[in-house]
Design an enzyme around this catalytic site. Structure first.
Site, PDB file in Angstrom:
ATOM      1  N   THR A   1       0.815  -1.213   0.000  1.00  0.00           N
ATOM      2  CA  THR A   1       0.000   0.000   0.000  1.00  0.00           C
ATOM      3  C   THR A   1       0.852   1.268   0.000  1.00  0.00           C
ATOM      4  OG1 THR A   1      -1.484   1.274   1.435  1.00  0.00           O
ATOM      5  CG2 THR A   1      -0.099  -0.304   2.523  1.00  0.00           C
ATOM      6  N   ASP A   2       0.248   2.366  -0.457  1.00  0.00           N
ATOM      7  CA  ASP A   2       0.932   3.665  -0.386  1.00  0.00           C
ATOM      8  C   ASP A   2       1.028   4.166   1.054  1.00  0.00           C
ATOM      9  OD1 ASP A   2      -1.778   4.245  -0.005  1.00  0.00           O
ATOM     10  OD2 ASP A   2      -1.900   5.760  -1.588  1.00  0.00           O
ATOM     11  N   GLU A   3       0.234   3.555   1.959  1.00  0.00           N
ATOM     12  CA  GLU A   3       0.191   4.075   3.333  1.00  0.00           C
ATOM     13  C   GLU A   3       1.512   3.889   4.067  1.00  0.00           C
ATOM     14  OE1 GLU A   3      -3.414   3.548   5.487  1.00  0.00           O
ATOM     15  OE2 GLU A   3      -4.582   3.229   3.660  1.00  0.00           O
TER      16      GLU A   3
ATOM     17  N   TYR B   1      -1.919  -0.408  10.926  1.00  0.00           N
ATOM     18  CA  TYR B   1      -2.044  -1.091   9.631  1.00  0.00           C
ATOM     19  C   TYR B   1      -0.844  -0.779   8.743  1.00  0.00           C
ATOM     20  CZ  TYR B   1      -3.372  -1.642   4.722  1.00  0.00           C
ATOM     21  OH  TYR B   1      -3.370  -1.962   3.381  1.00  0.00           O
TER      22      TYR B   1
ATOM     23  N   LYS C   1       2.125  -3.298   7.287  1.00  0.00           N
ATOM     24  CA  LYS C   1       2.402  -3.506   5.856  1.00  0.00           C
ATOM     25  C   LYS C   1       3.852  -3.125   5.550  1.00  0.00           C
ATOM     26  CE  LYS C   1      -0.048  -4.675   2.975  1.00  0.00           C
ATOM     27  NZ  LYS C   1      -0.464  -6.030   2.495  1.00  0.00           N
TER      28      LYS C   1
HETATM   29  P1  NAD Z   1      -9.744  -7.502   2.110  1.00  0.00           P
HETATM   30  O1  NAD Z   1      -9.744  -7.131   3.552  1.00  0.00           O
HETATM   31  O2  NAD Z   1     -10.960  -7.245   1.283  1.00  0.00           O
HETATM   32  O3  NAD Z   1      -9.424  -9.070   1.956  1.00  0.00           O
HETATM   33  C1  NAD Z   1      -8.426  -9.712   2.678  1.00  0.00           C
HETATM   34  C2  NAD Z   1      -8.556 -11.209   2.431  1.00  0.00           C
HETATM   35  O4  NAD Z   1      -7.491 -11.873   3.140  1.00  0.00           O
HETATM   36  C3  NAD Z   1      -9.874 -11.803   2.947  1.00  0.00           C
HETATM   37  O5  NAD Z   1     -10.420 -12.669   1.973  1.00  0.00           O
HETATM   38  C4  NAD Z   1      -9.465 -12.582   4.181  1.00  0.00           C
HETATM   39  O6  NAD Z   1     -10.294 -13.695   4.444  1.00  0.00           O
HETATM   40  C5  NAD Z   1      -8.047 -12.995   3.824  1.00  0.00           C
HETATM   41  N1  NAD Z   1      -7.216 -13.256   5.018  1.00  0.00           N
HETATM   42  C6  NAD Z   1      -7.046 -12.444   6.086  1.00  0.00           C
HETATM   43  N2  NAD Z   1      -6.242 -13.024   6.974  1.00  0.00           N
HETATM   44  C7  NAD Z   1      -5.867 -14.226   6.452  1.00  0.00           C
HETATM   45  C8  NAD Z   1      -5.039 -15.278   6.901  1.00  0.00           C
HETATM   46  N3  NAD Z   1      -4.411 -15.218   8.082  1.00  0.00           N
HETATM   47  N4  NAD Z   1      -4.857 -16.343   6.082  1.00  0.00           N
HETATM   48  C9  NAD Z   1      -5.490 -16.429   4.902  1.00  0.00           C
HETATM   49  N5  NAD Z   1      -6.312 -15.463   4.429  1.00  0.00           N
HETATM   50  C10 NAD Z   1      -6.497 -14.367   5.193  1.00  0.00           C
HETATM   51  O7  NAD Z   1      -8.466  -6.796   1.509  1.00  0.00           O
HETATM   52  P2  NAD Z   1      -8.285  -6.065   0.112  1.00  0.00           P
HETATM   53  O8  NAD Z   1      -8.853  -4.717   0.203  1.00  0.00           O
HETATM   54  O9  NAD Z   1      -8.701  -6.988  -0.981  1.00  0.00           O
HETATM   55  O10 NAD Z   1      -6.689  -5.906   0.093  1.00  0.00           O
HETATM   56  C11 NAD Z   1      -5.864  -6.937  -0.433  1.00  0.00           C
HETATM   57  C12 NAD Z   1      -4.413  -6.527  -0.261  1.00  0.00           C
HETATM   58  O11 NAD Z   1      -4.191  -5.275  -0.904  1.00  0.00           O
HETATM   59  C13 NAD Z   1      -3.982  -6.335   1.200  1.00  0.00           C
HETATM   60  O12 NAD Z   1      -2.690  -6.848   1.345  1.00  0.00           O
HETATM   61  C14 NAD Z   1      -4.011  -4.828   1.393  1.00  0.00           C
HETATM   62  O13 NAD Z   1      -3.066  -4.436   2.378  1.00  0.00           O
HETATM   63  C15 NAD Z   1      -3.596  -4.367   0.015  1.00  0.00           C
HETATM   64  N6  NAD Z   1      -4.097  -3.020  -0.342  1.00  0.00           N
HETATM   65  C16 NAD Z   1      -5.433  -2.747  -0.325  1.00  0.00           C
HETATM   66  C17 NAD Z   1      -5.881  -1.483  -0.690  1.00  0.00           C
HETATM   67  C18 NAD Z   1      -7.352  -1.145  -0.718  1.00  0.00           C
HETATM   68  O14 NAD Z   1      -7.701  -0.003  -1.032  1.00  0.00           O
HETATM   69  N7  NAD Z   1      -8.257  -2.061  -0.459  1.00  0.00           N
HETATM   70  C19 NAD Z   1      -4.969  -0.494  -1.054  1.00  0.00           C
HETATM   71  C20 NAD Z   1      -3.608  -0.808  -1.047  1.00  0.00           C
HETATM   72  C21 NAD Z   1      -3.182  -2.082  -0.709  1.00  0.00           C
HETATM   73  P1  TYD Z   2     -10.816   3.991   4.017  1.00  0.00           P
HETATM   74  O1  TYD Z   2     -11.737   3.590   2.930  1.00  0.00           O
HETATM   75  O2  TYD Z   2     -11.008   3.397   5.360  1.00  0.00           O
HETATM   76  O3  TYD Z   2      -9.340   3.765   3.473  1.00  0.00           O
HETATM   77  P2  TYD Z   2      -7.910   4.231   4.099  1.00  0.00           P
HETATM   78  O4  TYD Z   2      -8.078   4.554   5.522  1.00  0.00           O
HETATM   79  O5  TYD Z   2      -7.074   3.008   3.872  1.00  0.00           O
HETATM   80  O6  TYD Z   2      -7.463   5.398   3.267  1.00  0.00           O
HETATM   81  O7  TYD Z   2     -10.923   5.577   4.200  1.00  0.00           O
HETATM   82  C1  TYD Z   2     -10.681   6.452   3.109  1.00  0.00           C
HETATM   83  C2  TYD Z   2     -10.740   7.861   3.649  1.00  0.00           C
HETATM   84  O8  TYD Z   2     -12.082   8.131   4.060  1.00  0.00           O
HETATM   85  C3  TYD Z   2      -9.878   8.082   4.883  1.00  0.00           C
HETATM   86  O9  TYD Z   2      -9.322   9.386   4.826  1.00  0.00           O
HETATM   87  C4  TYD Z   2     -10.848   7.967   6.038  1.00  0.00           C
HETATM   88  C5  TYD Z   2     -12.142   8.481   5.442  1.00  0.00           C
HETATM   89  N1  TYD Z   2     -13.384   7.868   5.992  1.00  0.00           N
HETATM   90  C6  TYD Z   2     -14.438   8.705   6.424  1.00  0.00           C
HETATM   91  O10 TYD Z   2     -14.344   9.938   6.367  1.00  0.00           O
HETATM   92  N2  TYD Z   2     -15.564   8.099   6.887  1.00  0.00           N
HETATM   93  C7  TYD Z   2     -15.692   6.753   6.994  1.00  0.00           C
HETATM   94  O11 TYD Z   2     -16.759   6.259   7.479  1.00  0.00           O
HETATM   95  C8  TYD Z   2     -14.626   5.926   6.533  1.00  0.00           C
HETATM   96  C9  TYD Z   2     -14.721   4.418   6.588  1.00  0.00           C
HETATM   97  C10 TYD Z   2     -13.490   6.536   6.024  1.00  0.00           C
END
Ligand code: NAD
Ligand code: TYD
Length: 357
Positions: free
Chosen positions: A135-137, A161, A165
């Site tokens: 992630t960019d975070e 988080y 990561k």
């Molecule tokens: P998500 O939370 O929707 O899904 C996570 C999945 O991992 C779930 O299916 C869960 O059951 C599985 N999981 C969790 N713990 C596990 C374990 N111990 N063993 C096996 N499976 C397990 O997540 P996402 O949004 O699809 O993100 C996927 C990846 O991308 C993550 O690594 C996250 O850090 C990264 N990422 C997500 C975003 C975003 O905006 N969603 C942005 C940047 C990076």
């Molecule tokens: P989120 O979707 O939780 O992603 P991340 O924290 O990984 O960026 O949140 C996106 C942005 O929206 C973040 O700045 C927090 C804000 N946010 C709200 O303002 N209200 C909400 O209910 C949630 C879930 C997020």
């Protein structure tokens, strides 16, 4: 890439990636290893469940022995590691699970890969790849006017988080440096699109607005994220797997950086148009400013020059089109929403995060 192990494939991005891979590649078998935590659901994979090139295994990434046996038995040549705890707010209320899954889980996956792919002479098997999705975070937070993050920006994670990561990225890089593990890492910005669990901003706001519930905006709503359509993300990962340089990291971003409040207002405007008879119109009247997230990062921005020059990747979706598609998807899939909420103790999370806010 013949036998691909996708971890976390029942989650939001992983399930989109599995669909993308089965659609794009023909001669491939995709194994989806997922523990099915609250964030994972087989509802996300109904379309591919009967594909003979797809198998699901319910298992935990922290079970190194199981993963090792699995890699050997199925001659896995590619691991695409998505499995993680992924929600910042949950990491603030309960950080331990983030260390278990994101740090120890990634460590376990790396150990399994090292034991099967590299032992005994630090000589990897041919054509294996460990791809880590990050992630960019990990880069922290930008002040106004500060330049976008590049792949060389030092890590400065702020939430549990982000720190978990960042740790996992460092571990992956160290396995490449020390043991010769052929790896790639991608750091991407906030994804949105179909099948996203409605704890994250965009699906939460869409579903609350449809139902006439309050739309919670943290703090002043002027925080900035970069928004990436999940299909653009999947395409980028596939390119990195097939053409990316081993031992490299790539930034992925959507080239869209509106403030959170603008995103919420845009969703409201789109819903006003799509549902002219809604009793909740104008939806923007549902917006409620609520207590800010502790340590809330102010601004993210990714410099995606490297992936664009080296691999020719650019995001295809504009945010306006992407949001419209996404809202239409949620409107068209009420049965998915019902199933996900029933199965995943969703109400408990809403109570924990919002009731006393
Ligand atoms: P998500 O939370 O929707 O899904 C996570 C999945 O991992 C779930 O299916 C869960 O059951 C599985 N999981 C969790 N713990 C596990 C374990 N111990 N063993 C096996 N499976 C397990 O997540 P996402 O949004 O699809 O993100 C996927 C990846 O991308 C993550 O690594 C996250 O850090 C990264 N990422 C997500 C975003 C975003 O905006 N969603 C942005 C940047 C990076
Ligand atoms: P989120 O979707 O939780 O992603 P991340 O924290 O990984 O960026 O949140 C996106 C942005 O929206 C973040 O700045 C927090 C804000 N946010 C709200 O303002 N209200 C909400 O209910 C949630 C879930 C997020």
């Amino acid at each position: 890439m013949k036998n691909v192990l996708v971890t976390g494939g029942a989650g939001f991005i992983g399930s989109n990636f599995i669909r993308y891979l089965l659609h794009t590649e023909t001669d491939i078998h995709v194994f989806n290893l997922d523990a099915l935590t609250y964030a994972g659901s087989l509802e996300n994979l109904k379309e591919v469940a009967d594909d003979v090139r797809y198998s699901f295994i319910q298992a935990n990434i922290t079970d190194t022995e199981f993963v090792e046996q699995f890699l050997a038995k199925h001659k896995i040549d590619t691991i695409v590691h998505f499995a993680a705890e992924s929600h910042v707010d949950r990491s603030i209320l309960g950080p331990r699970q983030f260390i278990e899954t994101n740090v120890m889980g990634t460590f376990s996956m790396l150990e399994a890969a090292r034991n099967i792919w590299i032992q005994p002479q630090n000589q990897p098997l041919e054509n294996v790849r460990f791809h880590h999705v990050s992630t960019d975070e990990v880069f922290g937070s930008l002040a106004p006017g500060e330049p976008a993050w590049t792949e060389d920006t030092p890590y400065s994670p702020n939430s549990p988080y982000a720190a978990s990561k960042a740790s996992s990225d460092h571990l992956v890089r160290s396995y490449g440096h020390t043991y010769g593990l052929p790896y790639t890492i991608t750091n991407c910005s906030n994804n949105y699109g179909p099948y996203q669990f409605p704890e994250k901003l965009i699906p939460l706001i869409i579903l609350n607005a449809i139902e006439g519930k309050p739309l919670p905006v943290y703090g002043d709503g002027q925080q900035i994220r970069d928004w990436l359509h999940v299909e653009d993300h999947c395409e980028a990962i596939h390119l990195v797997l097939t053409k990316g340089a081993v031992g490299s990291t790539y930034n992925i971003g959507g080239e869209n950086q509106p403030a959170n409040l603008t995103i919420v207002e845009t969703i409201c405007e789109i819903l006003d148009e799509l549902s002219p008879a809604s009793p909740h119109k104008p939806h923007k009247n549902l917006i409620q400013f609520v207590k800010d997230r502790p340590g809330h990062d102010r601004r993210y921005d990714m410099d995606t020059h490297k992936i664009s020059v080296e691999l020719g990747w650019r995001p295809r979706h504009t945010l306006t089109e992407g949001l419209l598609d996404t809202i239409n998807w949620y409107l068209a899939h009420p049965e998915w929403v019902t199933a996900i909420r029933q199965q995943q103790a969703y109400q408990g999370w809403l109570d924990a995060n919002y009731t006393s806010r």
